[in-house]
Scaffold this motif. Structure first.
Motif, PDB file in Angstrom:
ATOM      1  N   ASP A   1      26.233  15.755  19.994  1.00 46.09           N
ATOM      2  CA  ASP A   1      25.678  14.666  19.514  1.00 46.09           C
ATOM      3  C   ASP A   1      26.948  14.320  18.624  1.00 46.09           C
ATOM      4  OD1 ASP A   1      23.208  15.654  19.058  1.00 46.09           O
ATOM      5  OD2 ASP A   1      22.778  17.174  17.491  1.00 46.09           O
ATOM      6  N   LEU A   2      28.572  14.612  19.232  1.00 46.61           N
ATOM      7  CA  LEU A   2      29.731  14.348  18.643  1.00 46.61           C
ATOM      8  C   LEU A   2      29.850  13.027  19.139  1.00 46.61           C
ATOM      9  CD1 LEU A   2      31.086  17.679  18.342  1.00 46.61           C
ATOM     10  CD2 LEU A   2      30.519  16.119  16.308  1.00 46.61           C
ATOM     11  N   ALA A   3      28.689  12.608  20.653  1.00 47.44           N
ATOM     12  CA  ALA A   3      29.312  11.473  21.209  1.00 47.44           C
ATOM     13  C   ALA A   3      29.340   9.867  20.828  1.00 47.44           C
ATOM     14  CB  ALA A   3      28.540  11.809  22.623  1.00 47.44           C
ATOM     15  N   ASP A   4      28.646  10.088  19.877  1.00 46.97           N
ATOM     16  CA  ASP A   4      28.904   8.705  18.822  1.00 46.97           C
ATOM     17  C   ASP A   4      29.278   8.991  17.383  1.00 46.97           C
ATOM     18  OD1 ASP A   4      26.894  10.899  16.855  1.00 46.97           O
ATOM     19  OD2 ASP A   4      25.678   8.982  17.212  1.00 46.97           O
ATOM     20  N   LEU A   5      30.546  10.231  16.891  1.00 49.96           N
ATOM     21  CA  LEU A   5      31.110  10.739  15.597  1.00 49.96           C
ATOM     22  C   LEU A   5      32.095   9.629  16.075  1.00 49.96           C
ATOM     23  CD1 LEU A   5      31.363  12.428  13.917  1.00 49.96           C
ATOM     24  CD2 LEU A   5      33.159  13.315  15.520  1.00 49.96           C
ATOM     25  N   ARG A   6      32.469   8.779  14.557  1.00 51.32           N
ATOM     26  CA  ARG A   6      33.691   7.910  13.974  1.00 51.32           C
ATOM     27  C   ARG A   6      34.381   8.019  13.475  1.00 51.32           C
ATOM     28  NH1 ARG A   6      32.300   7.616  18.871  1.00 51.32           N
ATOM     29  NH2 ARG A   6      31.625   5.035  20.187  1.00 51.32           N
ATOM     30  N   LEU A   7      35.394   8.230  12.960  1.00 46.31           N
ATOM     31  CA  LEU A   7      35.926   8.929  11.866  1.00 46.31           C
ATOM     32  C   LEU A   7      36.903   7.269  10.925  1.00 46.31           C
ATOM     33  CD1 LEU A   7      37.973  12.642  12.611  1.00 46.31           C
ATOM     34  CD2 LEU A   7      34.875  11.796  11.908  1.00 46.31           C
ATOM     35  N   ASP A   8      36.250   7.044   9.663  1.00 49.10           N
ATOM     36  CA  ASP A   8      37.278   6.320   9.313  1.00 49.10           C
ATOM     37  C   ASP A   8      38.181   6.500   7.798  1.00 49.10           C
ATOM     38  OD1 ASP A   8      34.648   4.327  10.281  1.00 49.10           O
ATOM     39  OD2 ASP A   8      33.458   4.215   8.934  1.00 49.10           O
TER      40      ASP A   8
END
Length: 289
Positions: free
Chosen positions: A30-37
């Motif tokens: 579930d972290l594959a699409d994680l993006r931090l802004d």
């Protein structure tokens, strides 16, 4: 997983970076699409109740409020404990994140879980989300003021390490003792002022900020930690130092003698109203030398 950022994460590794701070590395598909802004990205973690292998959560749903309604319908004895944390680091090539846990002496469910966490242990995670995230200004002022206790150290670390070269910051941090001091790698000119409680209940953070001589120029302030201390710091900056409210970003991470499971106090509600009204939006103030 749908549109709602509810993720299942599992422990990959654990490290004690100080005697009372555990860095836990999580992984999961579930972290594959994680993006931090940017820095200071907050998430809510869902901890299993005793006897549970994983926290009991509703099925993913693109409707946030419908999902929360399903969460509230879970019987309290088996409903996960919920606590807020900051993502300390993101390693996208390995689907990994680091989250730092302050291990408090009066251990609640999160501290108890973190103190004994082992590879394979499972948590739920909501976020990061724009629902409770605001961009941290990393420039545009002459300097930045950061202030918080050990619960704010992970967020302070992400901010300090994200500051660009040529910027200046002063960080005031209250911790239990000298052994809890941390080192941050940064391109900016950062001065960290440590305050040690050394076994006393005294709140030293407020005194340290009150006694400080601020640099001249425009400033943006970022405050986090125990809610009452954060409110007192903000009053000092606004009432005594003359900073406009819009130049102070403030968050109460925890409440003395209360947990996130307890109902909000009137002070908590007033803080939430001011934050939502834009009173803490990014801005700049000028301080005398």
């Amino acid at each position: 997983m749908g549109q709602l950022p509810i993720r299942i994460i599992r422990v990959a590794d654990t490290t004690r970076i100080t005697p009372r701070m555990a860095r836990i590395t999580f992984t999961g598909d579930d972290l594959a699409d994680l993006r931090l802004d940017g820095p200071d990205q907050q998430v809510k973690l869902y901890f299993p109740r005793p006897g549970q292998h994983r926290p009991r959560l509703p099925e993913p749903d693109p409707d946030l409020w419908r999902w929360y309604a399903g969460f509230a319908e879970i019987p309290e004895p088996v409903r996960p404990w919920t606590r807020s944390y900051t993502i300390r680091a993101h390693h996208p090539h390995g689907n990994l994140i680091d989250i730092d846990f302050a291990l408090h002496r009066n251990a609640g469910p999160a501290t108890r879980w973190a103190a004994s966490a082992a590879p394979g242990d499972i948590l739920g995670m909501f976020g990061p989300s724009a629902v409770f995230a605001r961009p941290v200004p990393l420039g545009g002022t002459d300097w930045m003021l950061l202030a918080g206790d050990e619960s704010a150290l992970p967020a302070i670390g992400t901010i300090v390490e994200a500051l660009p070269a040529g910027t200046r910051a002063h960080a005031f941090v209250e911790i239990p003792d000298r052994a809890e001091e941390q080192h941050f790698d940064t391109r900016a000119e950062v001065t960290v002022h440590w305050s040690h409680r050394d076994g006393t209940p005294t709140v030293r953070l407020l005194d340290a900020v009150r006694a400080a001589t601020f640099p001249a120029g425009t400033v943006h302030a970022w405050l986090a930690g125990e809610a009452g201390t954060v409110r007192a710091l903000r009053r000092h900056l606004v009432d005594d130092r003359g900073l406009p409210k819009r130049s102070v970003d403030f968050t109460g991470y925890w409440r003395r003698n209360l947990t996130q499971d307890d109902d909000p106090t009137e002070a908590d509600l007033a803080e939430a109203r001011e934050r939502s009204s834009g009173g803490a939006e990014a801005g700049a103030a000028t301080t005398p030398g």
